[in-house]
Design an enzyme around this catalytic site. Sequence first.
Site, PDB file in Angstrom:
ATOM      1  N   ARG A  33      73.360  53.387  14.177  1.00 46.34           N
ATOM      2  CA  ARG A  33      73.817  53.185  12.786  1.00 46.34           C
ATOM      3  C   ARG A  33      73.319  54.315  11.891  1.00 46.34           C
ATOM      4  NH1 ARG A  33      73.505  46.599  13.168  1.00 46.34           N
ATOM      5  NH2 ARG A  33      75.114  46.572  14.777  1.00 46.34           N
ATOM      6  N   GLU A 177      71.901  32.202  20.147  1.00 41.10           N
ATOM      7  CA  GLU A 177      73.045  32.993  19.692  1.00 41.10           C
ATOM      8  C   GLU A 177      74.017  33.333  20.826  1.00 41.10           C
ATOM      9  OE1 GLU A 177      72.031  36.774  17.885  1.00 41.10           O
ATOM     10  OE2 GLU A 177      74.072  37.144  17.271  1.00 41.10           O
ATOM     11  N   LYS A 219      73.253  29.941  16.327  1.00 37.02           N
ATOM     12  CA  LYS A 219      73.791  31.128  15.636  1.00 37.02           C
ATOM     13  C   LYS A 219      75.066  31.569  16.331  1.00 37.02           C
ATOM     14  CE  LYS A 219      72.613  35.873  14.392  1.00 37.02           C
ATOM     15  NZ  LYS A 219      71.600  36.753  13.834  1.00 37.02           N
ATOM     16  N   GLY A 262      78.991  39.761  12.906  1.00 41.30           N
ATOM     17  CA  GLY A 262      79.797  40.314  13.989  1.00 41.30           C
ATOM     18  C   GLY A 262      80.657  41.523  13.668  1.00 41.30           C
ATOM     19  N   GLY A 263      80.401  42.175  12.535  1.00 39.91           N
ATOM     20  CA  GLY A 263      81.209  43.349  12.191  1.00 39.91           C
ATOM     21  C   GLY A 263      82.298  43.067  11.168  1.00 39.91           C
TER      22      GLY A 263
HETATM   23  P1  13P Z   1      75.585  40.799  12.756  1.00 39.24           P
HETATM   24  O1  13P Z   1      75.510  39.866  11.596  1.00 39.24           O
HETATM   25  O2  13P Z   1      75.644  42.261  12.359  1.00 39.24           O
HETATM   26  O3  13P Z   1      76.618  40.412  13.758  1.00 39.24           O
HETATM   27  O4  13P Z   1      74.201  40.697  13.518  1.00 39.24           O
HETATM   28  C1  13P Z   1      73.672  39.463  13.777  1.00 39.24           C
HETATM   29  C2  13P Z   1      72.747  39.589  14.881  1.00 39.24           C
HETATM   30  O5  13P Z   1      71.628  39.187  14.792  1.00 39.24           O
HETATM   31  C3  13P Z   1      73.239  40.195  16.127  1.00 39.24           C
HETATM   32  O6  13P Z   1      72.444  39.779  17.165  1.00 39.24           O
END
Ligand code: 13P
Length: 353
Positions: A33, A177, A219, A262-263
């Site tokens: 990034r 997650e 998550k 998630g982008g």
């Molecule tokens: P994002 O919200 O950028 O998808 O990241 C969440 C995260 O913790 C990815 O593992």
Amino acid sequence: MNTQQLMDTAKALVADDKGLLAMDESNPTCNKRFARLGIPQTEEARRAYRELIVTTPGLGESISGVILYDETIRQKKEDGTPFLKVITDAGIIPGIKVDTGAKALAGHHGEKVTEGLDGLRGRLAEYSQMGARFAKWRAVIAVGDGIPSGGCIEANAHALARYAALCQEAGVVPVVEPEVLMDGEHTLERCREVTEQVLRMGFNQLYTQRVMLEGMILKPNMVLPGLTRAQHEDVNEVADATVRCLLQAVPAAVPGIAFLSGGQPSELASARLNAMNLRFKSRVPWALAFSFARAIQQPALEIWQGQQANVSAAQQALCHRARCNRAARRGEYTPAMELEVGPEQRHAAQASH
Ligand code: 13P
């Protein structure tokens, strides 16, 4: 296992309409990034950026917990104050990413399984002793031709459940997650179908491994069409599909659901979370919260550009996104909120994804 402590921490993570800020990018992800914006990919640049985040004035008004990375949990401000002290002094609960990344799953072309179970008991003991009260493990499920396979869904669900059980043994709340990726051309309906399958298998394994549902946070991804699809559903359709899917698969004993972003563009992530709370908050058994990384951080990162002179403007952008998401938890987010910050912050939020 201290059951009451786990339940209290899980509840605190989704209390007061606040949510989580994920700042647990691994070094390679963080560097990627930075590289895109021409920021040096050094340990000092990563430290300076994380200092910007944790010292953001007013962050604790919207953020209940932050997810750190192994490098970050050990870092300090330039004046020597440990980040962990800055975070807890702000009334924010520290958490830690404990998986060691998604690796190719043998025999399953194009699919991954998340690793990190070896030695996890010892690592959790160390993090817990340092002050971490919750942990995160991310599984990734790709959608495409003939995938995901049952083997990939099961392997990831099993690892997530083993991780969650080890967390609870250590008195640490697991943030579970399972991310169904947005990449691809699939429809919203296909994402809903895969997400439901992944969540059903996930809770099956959590049950098998004796994870206490009251002491965890889920998550998940929102239910969204693939990124490369031309036609995009409006926020209410996304909200309806997501909540319907969760109602089919997530037990009521789970105290909170904190979405990953998630982008998605930052403003859209807020609008979709808002639509879910506006339409369903009084009818669902769990809190519908957020655990965003990019949708909170990206505008701030784009403003910062690695320059000390931009720290204050970047912090305002970060705080603003956190406030918008807290408003979204109440169903009170409106596009007009985006006008409360300067043009620099607005432009970065619209451009970010
Ligand atoms: P994002 O919200 O950028 O998808 O990241 C969440 C995260 O913790 C990815 O593992």
